[in-house]
Write a protein that holds these residues in place. Structure first.
Motif, PDB file in Angstrom:
ATOM      1  N   TYR A  40      39.953  50.497  32.301  1.00 29.47           N
ATOM      2  CA  TYR A  40      39.633  50.192  33.699  1.00 29.47           C
ATOM      3  C   TYR A  40      40.282  51.236  34.610  1.00 29.47           C
ATOM      4  O   TYR A  40      41.178  51.968  34.209  1.00 29.47           O
ATOM      5  CB  TYR A  40      40.096  48.782  34.070  1.00 29.47           C
ATOM      6  N   GLN A  41      39.832  51.240  35.859  1.00 32.62           N
ATOM      7  CA  GLN A  41      40.390  52.133  36.870  1.00 32.62           C
ATOM      8  C   GLN A  41      41.762  51.617  37.298  1.00 32.62           C
ATOM      9  O   GLN A  41      41.915  50.436  37.572  1.00 32.62           O
ATOM     10  CB  GLN A  41      39.511  52.144  38.119  1.00 32.62           C
ATOM     11  N   TYR A  49      42.137  45.559  44.319  1.00 31.53           N
ATOM     12  CA  TYR A  49      42.375  44.465  43.381  1.00 31.53           C
ATOM     13  C   TYR A  49      43.522  43.568  43.864  1.00 31.53           C
ATOM     14  O   TYR A  49      43.407  42.350  43.886  1.00 31.53           O
ATOM     15  CB  TYR A  49      42.662  45.010  41.979  1.00 31.53           C
ATOM     16  N   GLU A  53      40.011  42.133  47.096  1.00 29.15           N
ATOM     17  CA  GLU A  53      38.749  42.702  47.574  1.00 29.15           C
ATOM     18  C   GLU A  53      37.913  43.294  46.452  1.00 29.15           C
ATOM     19  O   GLU A  53      36.750  43.630  46.666  1.00 29.15           O
ATOM     20  CB  GLU A  53      39.035  43.782  48.624  1.00 29.15           C
ATOM     21  N   MET A  54      38.492  43.462  45.268  1.00 27.62           N
ATOM     22  CA  MET A  54      37.786  44.032  44.128  1.00 27.62           C
ATOM     23  C   MET A  54      38.063  43.159  42.910  1.00 27.62           C
ATOM     24  O   MET A  54      39.207  43.061  42.469  1.00 27.62           O
ATOM     25  CB  MET A  54      38.235  45.470  43.870  1.00 27.62           C
ATOM     26  N   PRO A  55      37.031  42.513  42.367  1.00 22.49           N
ATOM     27  CA  PRO A  55      37.258  41.654  41.197  1.00 22.49           C
ATOM     28  C   PRO A  55      37.520  42.485  39.937  1.00 22.49           C
ATOM     29  O   PRO A  55      37.188  43.674  39.873  1.00 22.49           O
ATOM     30  CB  PRO A  55      35.953  40.868  41.075  1.00 22.49           C
ATOM     31  N   ASP A  57      36.085  42.604  37.075  1.00 24.62           N
ATOM     32  CA  ASP A  57      34.931  43.230  36.417  1.00 24.62           C
ATOM     33  C   ASP A  57      34.516  44.548  37.081  1.00 24.62           C
ATOM     34  O   ASP A  57      33.952  45.414  36.434  1.00 24.62           O
ATOM     35  CB  ASP A  57      33.746  42.262  36.313  1.00 24.62           C
ATOM     36  N   ARG A  58      34.830  44.730  38.365  1.00 27.29           N
ATOM     37  CA  ARG A  58      34.501  45.984  39.046  1.00 27.29           C
ATOM     38  C   ARG A  58      35.486  47.096  38.725  1.00 27.29           C
ATOM     39  O   ARG A  58      35.225  48.261  39.001  1.00 27.29           O
ATOM     40  CB  ARG A  58      34.434  45.783  40.559  1.00 27.29           C
ATOM     41  N   LEU A  59      36.622  46.762  38.156  1.00 34.11           N
ATOM     42  CA  LEU A  59      37.590  47.778  37.747  1.00 34.11           C
ATOM     43  C   LEU A  59      37.151  48.500  36.473  1.00 34.11           C
ATOM     44  O   LEU A  59      37.595  49.611  36.203  1.00 34.11           O
ATOM     45  CB  LEU A  59      38.963  47.155  37.491  1.00 34.11           C
ATOM     46  N   ALA A  63      30.401  49.506  31.513  1.00 37.50           N
ATOM     47  CA  ALA A  63      29.880  48.152  31.321  1.00 37.50           C
ATOM     48  C   ALA A  63      30.293  47.657  29.937  1.00 37.50           C
ATOM     49  O   ALA A  63      30.434  48.461  29.008  1.00 37.50           O
ATOM     50  CB  ALA A  63      28.358  48.160  31.456  1.00 37.50           C
TER      51      ALA A  63
END
Length: 146
Positions: A40-41, A49, A53-55, A57-59, A63
């Motif tokens: 992940y980022q 995070y 503001e960032m869940p 799964d978006r990190l 995919a």
């Protein structure tokens, strides 16, 4: 043929695995990481995070289907405990895995402040991974208007 083993499951590991496949490597490719989640980022950890503001799964850098589609085996949540370069093996958990080539993409650890400078005070954190941010997140609250 034992393939390529990448120790570490961060951004460098994800980039290396993707690049190897893009360049046509068709052999076994394995990532071993001590965190329980795929690569992940890290930069958004202390920003989006932490603030909610960032869940999670978006990190993700890729995919979830990417790893299976590309034939990359992930061993997560288990740190490498030994590397035997003579035998060309890595040990993690109860397993030992042979390799033809090994890449170490473990990154760095933050330097903590010494206790004499307040490094052991409550509210002083080091941010390196999800666990660090998850541990400190409950202590953060939105600012109040004065």
């Amino acid at each position: 043929m034992a393939g390529i083993v990448i120790v570490g499951a961060g951004q460098a590991a994800a980039s290396l695995a993707a690049r190897l496949r893009a360049l046509g490597h068709t052999g076994d490719l394995t990532l071993i990481g001590d965190e329980p989640v795929p690569p992940y980022q890290r930069p958004p950890l202390s920003k989006g995070y932490l603030l909610g503001e960032m869940p999670l799964d978006r990190l993700a850098l890729r995919a979830p289907a990417f790893w299976a589609d590309q034939g990359v085996t992930l061993h997560l949540g288990t740190p490498v405990s030994a590397i035997d370069p003579a035998a060309k093996t890595v040990s993690f958990g109860p397993r030992t895995l042979a390799y033809d080539q090994l890449a170490l993409t473990t990154g760095a650890r933050p330097r903590r402040l010494p206790p004499a400078l307040g490094g052991d005070l409550a509210g002083v954190f080091a941010v390196r991974n999800l666990a660090d941010v998850d541990a400190m997140a409950p202590l953060f609250r939105p600012a109040r208007a004065c």
